[in-house]
Design an enzyme around this catalytic site. Structure first.
Site: not given
Ligand SMILES: NC(=O)c1ccc[n+]([C@@H]2O[C@H](COP(=O)([O-])OP(=O)(O)OC[C@H]3O[C@@H](n4cnc5c(N)ncnc54)[C@H](OP(=O)(O)O)[C@@H]3O)[C@@H](O)[C@H]2O)c1
Length: 224
Positions: A121, A134
């Site tokens: 990120s 984070y």
């Molecule tokens: N959205 C943004 O603006 C943004 C920006 C920069 C980076 N990112 C990064 O992109 C990635 C995805 O983000 P997102 O926005 O799609 O978030 P999200 O919708 O909250 O999805 C997070 C995912 O991580 C999984 N997860 C969390 N803890 C886990 C664990 N202990 N074991 C296995 N799975 C786990 C969750 O699955 P379960 O709960 O089903 O296990 C879910 O599938 C993350 O790394 C986030 O930091 C996002």
């Protein structure tokens, strides 16, 4: 391609799962909740035995996308005095150790032309006063991607550094805060999950065959 996606139930991981399936790839999903993958395994990324078991069942893997993330609302906008070492470690464990666990578990399944993508990120590059645990974890993920690119070659390892992408977190913040996120980008908008998934997909695919150790910034110009 045969692709494994962690965070497959999430906003970005789920979008990547559907994108890859729509292009004819065979997709294995991993997360604690279900996903739309061809086959899904409920694993916590901190459960090494579970990840190893999946890797043994799945066989050869061409692409490994690590799109899971801690993402807990409670650690957002906390001042330094209120943060504990455990808060930092909580995010670090899931994002960094979880990614490391998954790479290790799938290593025997990755051939010489395989590709791994870690999801970092922009705060991991430029810092973030509102999300210190984070930012720390995402900075470490970038170092992990570059180190693994050197250690695992010819397997390619890259990272994406995403800016604000419209997923679950947008419901935690006020409309004013969302406007602030938009205004920080040159494009004056949030990114769509499809735009993040396309970048990850490109790094997974042979189209990026000479790219390794790279951090692809997908942030609408936020970090400029
Ligand atoms: N959205 C943004 O603006 C943004 C920006 C920069 C980076 N990112 C990064 O992109 C990635 C995805 O983000 P997102 O926005 O799609 O978030 P999200 O919708 O909250 O999805 C997070 C995912 O991580 C999984 N997860 C969390 N803890 C886990 C664990 N202990 N074991 C296995 N799975 C786990 C969750 O699955 P379960 O709960 O089903 O296990 C879910 O599938 C993350 O790394 C986030 O930091 C996002």
């Amino acid at each position: 391609m045969r692709i494994v996606v962690t965070g497959a139930s999430g906003g970005i991981g789920g979008t990547l799962v559907r994108l890859a399936k729509s292009r004819g790839d065979y997709v294995v999903g991993i997360s604690r909740e279900r996903s739309d993958a061809d086959v899904h395994y409920r694993c916590d990324v901190l459960d090494v035995a579970c990840l190893r078991g999946v890797a043994e069942e799945v066989g050869r893997v061409d692409g490994l996308a690590l799109a899971h993330g801690h993402g807990e609302e409670g650690l957002w906008k906390r001042d330094v005095a209120s943060l504990s070492a455990e808060d930092l470690l909580d995010v670090f464990r899931v994002d960094v150790v979880g990614s490391f666990n998954a790479v290790k578990a799938f290593l025997p399944a990755l051939g010489p032309s395989a590709s791994v993508v870690l999801v970092a990120s922009t705060p991991g590059i430029v810092g973030d006063r509102y999300g210190i645990p984070y930012a720390v974890a995402k900075g470490a993920l970038i170092a992990l991607a570059r180190s693994l690119a050197k250690a695992l070659a010819p397997i390619r390892v890259n990272a994406v550094a995403l800016g604000p992408i419209e997923t679950r977190w947008t419901s935690w913040v006020t409309p004013e805060e969302l406007d602030e996120f938009r205004s920080r980008t040159v494009l004056r908008r949030l990114g769509r999950p499809e735009e993040a998934a396309e970048a990850i997909y490109w790094l997974l695919s042979p189209a990026s065959s000479y790219v390794t150790g790279h951090v692809l910034v997908v942030d609408g110009g936020e970090s400029l």
